[in-house]
Motif scaffolding. Structure first.
Motif, PDB file in Angstrom:
ATOM      1  N   HIS A 135      -3.168 -12.531  -6.206  1.00  0.00           N
ATOM      2  CA  HIS A 135      -2.683 -13.837  -6.376  1.00  0.00           C
ATOM      3  C   HIS A 135      -1.163 -14.243  -6.718  1.00  0.00           C
ATOM      4  O   HIS A 135      -0.746 -14.441  -7.789  1.00  0.00           O
ATOM      5  CB  HIS A 135      -3.444 -14.426  -7.573  1.00  0.00           C
ATOM      6  N   THR A 136      -0.410 -14.035  -5.514  1.00  0.00           N
ATOM      7  CA  THR A 136       1.145 -13.884  -5.527  1.00  0.00           C
ATOM      8  C   THR A 136       1.704 -14.883  -4.518  1.00  0.00           C
ATOM      9  O   THR A 136       2.721 -15.055  -4.444  1.00  0.00           O
ATOM     10  CB  THR A 136       1.562 -12.390  -5.224  1.00  0.00           C
ATOM     11  N   ALA A 137       0.642 -15.844  -4.036  1.00  0.00           N
ATOM     12  CA  ALA A 137       1.361 -16.485  -2.963  1.00  0.00           C
ATOM     13  C   ALA A 137       1.602 -17.899  -3.581  1.00  0.00           C
ATOM     14  O   ALA A 137       0.928 -18.557  -4.369  1.00  0.00           O
ATOM     15  CB  ALA A 137       0.168 -16.881  -1.786  1.00  0.00           C
TER      16      ALA A 137
ATOM     17  N   LEU B 176       1.076 -16.931   2.944  1.00  0.00           N
ATOM     18  CA  LEU B 176       1.264 -15.206   2.706  1.00  0.00           C
ATOM     19  C   LEU B 176       2.156 -15.418   1.387  1.00  0.00           C
ATOM     20  O   LEU B 176       2.877 -16.061   1.110  1.00  0.00           O
ATOM     21  CB  LEU B 176       2.158 -14.496   3.665  1.00  0.00           C
ATOM     22  N   CYS B 177       2.089 -14.179   0.701  1.00  0.00           N
ATOM     23  CA  CYS B 177       2.994 -13.994  -0.699  1.00  0.00           C
ATOM     24  C   CYS B 177       4.460 -13.748   0.264  1.00  0.00           C
ATOM     25  O   CYS B 177       4.541 -13.193   1.248  1.00  0.00           O
ATOM     26  CB  CYS B 177       2.352 -12.968  -1.435  1.00  0.00           C
ATOM     27  N   PRO B 178       5.358 -13.947  -0.620  1.00  0.00           N
ATOM     28  CA  PRO B 178       6.704 -13.379  -0.459  1.00  0.00           C
ATOM     29  C   PRO B 178       6.909 -11.967   0.258  1.00  0.00           C
ATOM     30  O   PRO B 178       7.539 -11.785   1.262  1.00  0.00           O
ATOM     31  CB  PRO B 178       7.636 -13.678  -1.455  1.00  0.00           C
ATOM     32  N   ARG B 179       5.927 -10.956  -0.571  1.00  0.00           N
ATOM     33  CA  ARG B 179       6.341  -9.650  -0.038  1.00  0.00           C
ATOM     34  C   ARG B 179       5.609  -9.523   1.378  1.00  0.00           C
ATOM     35  O   ARG B 179       6.500  -8.914   2.174  1.00  0.00           O
ATOM     36  CB  ARG B 179       5.464  -8.790  -0.979  1.00  0.00           C
ATOM     37  N   CYS B 180       4.183 -10.031   1.349  1.00  0.00           N
ATOM     38  CA  CYS B 180       3.539  -9.829   2.919  1.00  0.00           C
ATOM     39  C   CYS B 180       4.107 -10.754   3.986  1.00  0.00           C
ATOM     40  O   CYS B 180       4.470 -10.123   4.943  1.00  0.00           O
ATOM     41  CB  CYS B 180       2.268 -10.489   2.745  1.00  0.00           C
ATOM     42  N   ALA B 181       4.908 -11.759   3.649  1.00  0.00           N
ATOM     43  CA  ALA B 181       5.706 -12.513   4.532  1.00  0.00           C
ATOM     44  C   ALA B 181       6.805 -11.846   5.280  1.00  0.00           C
ATOM     45  O   ALA B 181       7.129 -11.760   6.112  1.00  0.00           O
ATOM     46  CB  ALA B 181       6.197 -13.812   3.720  1.00  0.00           C
TER      47      ALA B 181
ATOM     48  N   LYS C  60      -4.201 -16.959  -4.046  1.00  0.00           N
ATOM     49  CA  LYS C  60      -4.766 -15.736  -3.249  1.00  0.00           C
ATOM     50  C   LYS C  60      -3.930 -15.745  -1.981  1.00  0.00           C
ATOM     51  O   LYS C  60      -3.879 -16.173  -1.068  1.00  0.00           O
ATOM     52  CB  LYS C  60      -5.919 -15.633  -3.244  1.00  0.00           C
ATOM     53  N   CYS C  61      -3.034 -14.358  -1.818  1.00  0.00           N
ATOM     54  CA  CYS C  61      -2.251 -14.262  -0.319  1.00  0.00           C
ATOM     55  C   CYS C  61      -3.580 -13.477   0.557  1.00  0.00           C
ATOM     56  O   CYS C  61      -4.181 -12.652   0.086  1.00  0.00           O
ATOM     57  CB  CYS C  61      -1.144 -13.378  -0.700  1.00  0.00           C
ATOM     58  N   PRO C  62      -3.615 -14.226   1.687  1.00  0.00           N
ATOM     59  CA  PRO C  62      -4.927 -13.733   2.744  1.00  0.00           C
ATOM     60  C   PRO C  62      -4.621 -12.457   3.318  1.00  0.00           C
ATOM     61  O   PRO C  62      -5.308 -11.920   3.695  1.00  0.00           O
ATOM     62  CB  PRO C  62      -4.691 -14.844   3.984  1.00  0.00           C
ATOM     63  N   ARG C  63      -3.487 -12.006   3.117  1.00  0.00           N
ATOM     64  CA  ARG C  63      -3.211 -10.441   3.264  1.00  0.00           C
ATOM     65  C   ARG C  63      -3.389  -9.340   2.583  1.00  0.00           C
ATOM     66  O   ARG C  63      -4.268  -8.243   2.626  1.00  0.00           O
ATOM     67  CB  ARG C  63      -1.750 -10.258   4.064  1.00  0.00           C
ATOM     68  N   CYS C  64      -3.008  -9.363   1.273  1.00  0.00           N
ATOM     69  CA  CYS C  64      -3.225  -8.758   0.220  1.00  0.00           C
ATOM     70  C   CYS C  64      -4.064  -8.766  -1.095  1.00  0.00           C
ATOM     71  O   CYS C  64      -4.333  -8.062  -1.603  1.00  0.00           O
ATOM     72  CB  CYS C  64      -1.593  -8.106  -0.283  1.00  0.00           C
ATOM     73  N   TRP C  65      -4.465 -10.125  -0.768  1.00  0.00           N
ATOM     74  CA  TRP C  65      -5.366 -10.592  -1.677  1.00  0.00           C
ATOM     75  C   TRP C  65      -5.068 -10.619  -3.071  1.00  0.00           C
ATOM     76  O   TRP C  65      -5.667 -11.008  -4.156  1.00  0.00           O
ATOM     77  CB  TRP C  65      -6.754  -9.795  -1.733  1.00  0.00           C
TER      78      TRP C  65
HETATM   79 ZN   LIG Z   1       0.581 -10.514  -0.015  1.00  0.00          ZN
END
Ligand SMILES: [Zn+2]
Length: 1017
Positions: free
Chosen positions: A998-1000, A1006-1011, A991-996
């Motif tokens: 499950h893409t991390a 962070l997931c690649p997008r959020c990073a 779970k990505c802590p920014r967008c929630w």
């Molecule tokens: Zn994210």
């Protein structure tokens, strides 16, 4: 990344008008996985705290709701700030080609504003604002119906005993100030309701200019022979020597009348009964009346064509009578005898028969059919004296009988049309020497009974205690007496009026029949009243002779005076000044003048019915719309039509719209005694107890009006109001989400061209285009209820439950100027604009409030000064329906399998065999596996995989769902039922802590997008 339609496969052109068997993709309704428009949910997580500043949450000061006084207060601020009072003149000054004219039916100036006014005026305002926004110049001049008996009576009753000594002018002055006060009260309420109108130039039926036009129209009709003077029965009080209106009567249940059974000798047997009544023995028709004094004025005997009648032989006298078959036994017992029935026959067989008059030799009283005759009381045969009975008069009008006694006493010279009862209730010479100078209710009655006895026409006399009308002031019994009145010759106008109605559109269409029927049944229109508060009938009467003075010169002279000084001149100026000089000198100058101004005034229906000639603009003087309550089908619509046809042979309206009445919540009448009367002012500003009677503001009232089925009775009560407020609050939430998410967006520079937008966003514009054209069409039909239903369906289903629930990730978590986000904002800005314009005519305050909160500039900052909805034809992309709706079908299978769970915790694999459906879905996801595709946004899963065949390996915990989707393209030319499978598994990523989502790749990372977004920010 390409978001547009691919060139292969069905393609943009091939994917034409498409309908799927699936309903809307969100139906059957599934519970939304997240709160639809709760913009705060992303900020709530403490986990997210670190990244809060990097998330683009909605920003707007537009409040979710306006509690308590804030609703009405905000409305008043908006009215000030957005120039409600200048809007009418602003739109009049525009250089536009089309004009829309709604002619205001004048409300009666005798009371406080009520919810019936609100219903009517708000409907008109919605229509006007719609046409104004579409670019027409609006002509809407509000008016008031200011004259008439209800005002006069109210004024007199407030004065009590003093009223009797008032002069005409004193009554008129008091009535005028009463009406003026009512007008001011109503006008300020109408303005508060947001009604856009020419408030500085209203029309009033007591205005000199208005009255002058009415007088000229009266003369025009008189000149064409459409107005005449004749006798008509009215309630008459001998004790106060005046005609009375129904409202001035009091019924005394203990009144004693001397009722009589009287025989009328049959002179001409009806054709059908000729053989039966062979003339061997005389036959009489037996009648019963409670008013023996009216027998001398008899003109006919009426029967019921539907009833059975009998010829009977009296065992006592041997005489033969005709009576109702049902009454034979009871009549015989009343008359202390027995009857032998000789024959029975149907009422219609009496047609063509005639009687002699018991008191007037050689006078013939025909037997006539009449619908008011029943056999419930009396003999089933009704003595008919048109001068002394309303129904009798109706029969006379229908059969062209004389109303008053004609020259019947051979020894006397009698004026042909003089009533035989004078103003004091005394028999005149016309009634004959025995009756002359006798009071009809006293010694006149005695004398008539004596006369009937002497000719052996009286079979019985008895006292009858019954309810009888009395004069409300003198408490003395009244009579019905014919007096001379002015009439409009309806029969001459009717054919042209009926023809003209064919050119008028009625909403609802059934109203046309009602109006045509009422017109058909209308026998006459009496336009004179014997009162003080009205427009005088501009006629002079000779002091001694029965002669009227009226000509184009006299009426024009009076009209000019009235135009300048008002109609008071009729009572304040001496008669010689009311006549033009030439006419006066012809009549022998002021000293020799034998004519006096008449004391009749015009019916208020004539007053208000001539409003078209005073108010409607242009040479044509024809309104686009008349919009009133159903009762006006026999009232103002009709008097307007009749005067307009009489003057110029055309209808004053193109469209007539009719609404029902307002009733209490359970469909009961609103009345003070029931305590269910709702005061619009209390609805808007709240009552004494603001919890029991909260301040709703006027937009709630306006929404209730628009949402109601106005063609039937419209119910209103606390629950309807609170439901309307809830509806508006839901709408406010939608608007708040839209406003908050277009913050930082500048349409001119940030908009994404339609063809480059996300397909889901394009799809929304496609739906928006459909909504706009349906809403516009509903307004065009004045079907405001449909407007409300269309809007509600759109903002709850399409927006809150569907679109808003899937776009949050894109809006909040992508980079501010990411084209994907801008694509969504482009759609949101368009949705906001269409929505606001679509409801603006109904909720003008809310619409302007939204405009004040737009984060980008519009000039001017008023929704009403910037036109109607504009959509683009390139928004229309029916092919997209197949793509989005088929994906939604799959999404619904998926969401249905994880009730109550967060879709982001799952991954979805969609398997479709190669073919049309695969190609369509491929438009939403070009890659085999993606967590950033439109397909993954639509399904709300953290990752989507699109396969053309089943995967060889599948995880153990997979949930497999299967379904089919019917593709229907090219108007049915391409139809294909395609099956698909949806494989649901738990998300494998963190779970990505920014967008929630499950893409991390790693826990806590962070997931690649959020990073990318955070790193690049
Ligand atoms: Zn994210």
């Amino acid at each position: 990344m390409r978001w547009g339609l691919r060139s292969r496969g069905p393609g943009a052109a091939a994917v034409a008008v498409a309908r799927s068997r699936w309903g809307p993709p969100w139906s059957p309704r599934l519970p939304p996985v997240r709160a639809a428009s709760g913009a705060g949910d992303l900020a709530a997580s403490p986990d997210r705290g670190r990244y809060r500043d990097t998330v683009l949450l909605p920003r707007t000061a537009f409040p979710m709701r306006l509690p308590g006084r804030r609703q009405p207060d905000t409305e008043l601020e908006i009215q000030q700030k957005c120039g409600f009072s200048e809007l009418y003149s602003w739109q009049r000054e525009r250089k536009v080609k089309t004009e829309f004219c709604l002619h205001d039916g004048p409300p009666y100036a005798n009371g406080d504003p009520h919810v019936g006014h609100a219903l009517n005026k708000i409907l008109k305002d919605i229509a006007n604002r719609y046409h104004m926004m579409r670019g027409s110049k609006i002509h809407f001049v509000p008016g008031w119906d200011c004259h008439g008996l209800p005002i006069e009576i109210k004024v007199l009753s407030e004065l009590g005993g003093k009223a009797q000594n008032l002069s005409v002018m004193e009554i008129r002055e008091k009535a005028r100030s009463f009406a003026q006060a009512a007008i001011e009260k109503q006008k300020s309420a109408f303005i508060r309701w947001g009604i856009m109108a020419d408030w500085n130039n209203c029309y009033y039926t007591f205005d000199g200019k208005y009255e002058a036009k009415q007088l000229r129209l009266f003369y025009q009709m008189y000149d064409k022979g459409l107005v005449y003077r004749s006798y008509k029965p009215v309630f008459w009080s001998p004790s106060s020597r005046t005609a009375l209106a129904e409202a001035e009567l009091e019924y005394n249940p203990e009144h004693a009348s001397r009722s009589v059974y009287v025989t009328f000798p049959l002179r001409t047997p009806p054709l059908k009964l000729a053989s039966l009544l062979d003339g061997a023995a005389p036959v009489s028709v037996l009648v019963w009346t409670t008013q023996p004094w009216t027998v001398p004025a008899n003109q006919a005997v009426c029967y019921s064509p539907q009833s059975r009648y009998a010829v009977v032989k009296c065992s006592t006298s041997g005489d033969r009578y005709i009576v109702a078959a049902d009454k034979v036994t009871s009549l015989a017992s009343t008359l202390d005898t027995t009857f032998e029935v000789i024959s029975t026959f149907s009422g219609i067989d009496l047609e063509g028969g005639a009687c002699g008059h018991p008191l007037i030799p050689d006078k013939v009283s025909p037997l006539l059919p009449a619908t008011h005759v029943t056999v419930a009381q009396g003999t089933g045969l009704v003595h008919t004296a048109p001068a002394h009975g309303m129904e009798d008069y109706g029969v006379a009008a229908q059969h062209s009988l004389p109303v008053v006694l004609l020259c019947t006493w051979p020894s006397l010279f009698i004026l042909q049309d003089d009533c035989s009862v004078d103003e004091g209730g005394i028999f005149t010479a016309a009634a004959g020497p025995e009756l002359e100078s006798k009071a009809v209710l006293e010694e006149g009655t005695d004398e008539v009974i004596k006369m009937l006895q002497s000719v052996k026409s009286l079979l019985k006399e008895e006292t009858l205690i019954h309810s009888y009308p009395y004069d409300w002031r003198t408490k003395q019994p009244v009579i019905i007496r014919a007096s001379k009145q002015w009439f409009v010759k309806i029969s001459d106008i009717k054919p042209a009026a009926q023809e003209a109605l064919k050119t008028v559109k009625f909403i609802p269409a059934t109203a046309l029949n009602t109006m045509a029927d009422m017109l058909e049944r209308r026998p006459y229109w009496c336009i004179s009243r014997q009162r003080a508060w009205g427009v005088p009938i501009p006629v002079f009467h000779h002091r001694a002779r029965d002669e009227c003075l009226i000509s184009s010169q006299t009426v024009e002279h009076i009209a000019k005076l009235v135009e300048q000084h008002g109609s008071d001149v009729w009572w304040t100026l001496p008669p010689e000044q009311l006549l033009p000089k030439e006419v006066l000198s012809q009549l022998g100058g002021p000293d020799g003048l034998e004519y006096l101004p008449g004391q009749d005034i015009l019916d208020i229906w004539f007053d208000s019915g001539t409003s078209w000639s005073c108010v409607l603009p242009g040479a044509e003087q024809r309104a686009d719309l008349y919009l009133e309550g159903r009762d006006q089908l026999g009232g103002w619509f009709q008097s307007s039509l009749l005067t307009s046809i009489a003057a110029r042979k055309k209808a004053p309206f193109r469209t007539v719209m009719v609404h029902g009445f307002t009733l209490g919540e359970k469909g009961e009448k609103m009345s003070k005694s029931l305590g269910n009367v709702l005061d619009p002012d209390v609805i808007i500003s709240g009552g004494q107890d603001q919890i029991a009677e909260p301040p709703y503001g006027v937009d709630v009232l306006r929404w209730w009006v628009a949402a109601s089925n106005i063609f039937t009775e419209v119910t209103l009560g606390p629950s309807a109001l609170s439901a309307a407020r809830d509806d508006i609050n839901k709408l406010r939430n939608t608007l708040r989400f839209l406003l908050g998410n277009v913050a930082g967006f500048t349409p001119e520079t940030d908009s994404v061209p339609v063809d480059s937008m996300y397909l889901i966003d394009q799809y929304m514009l496609h739906l928006l285009q459909g909504l706009a054209s349906k809403v516009t069409d509903a307004y065009k039909q004045y079907d405001f209820g449909k407007v409300v239903r269309l809007l509600q369906a759109f903002y709850t289903r399409e927006l809150s439950n569907f679109y808003f629930s899937i776009i949050k990730d894109r809006l909040y978590c992508e980079k501010e100027d990411d084209p994907k986000r801008r694509s969504c904002q482009t759609a949101l800005a368009q949705i906001l604009d269409v929505l606001v314009r679509a409801f603006a005519p109904i909720l003008p305050h809310l619409a302007e409030e939204v405009f004040q909160h737009l984060p980008y500039g519009t000039e001017p900052k008023s929704v009403f000064r910037t036109g109607w909805i504009s959509t683009s034809s390139i928004w229309k992309k029916p092919g997209l329906e197949e793509a989005v709706e088929s994906a939604c079908a799959m999404r619904d299978s998926f969401l249905g399998s994880i009730p109550g769970r967060n879709a982001a915790e799952y991954e979805v694999t969609i398997v479709i065999e190669p073919g049309l459906l695969f190609e369509i879905i491929e438009m939403l996801q070009a890659e085999e596996t993606s967590s950033a595709s439109q397909l993954s946004e639509l399904t709300m899963a953290s990752q989507c995989t699109l396969l053309a065949q089943e995967p060889r390996q599948r995880p153990a915990d997979v949930t497999e769902l299967a379904g089919t989707f019917l593709i229907d393209l090219e108007g049915g030319d391409i139809r294909e039922e395609c099956s698909y499978k949806v494989l649901v598994t738990r998300a494998t990523k963190e779970k990505c802590p920014r967008c929630w989502r499950h893409t991390a790749e790693l826990a806590g990372a962070l997931c690649p997008r959020c990073a990318g977004v955070v790193g690049g920010a």
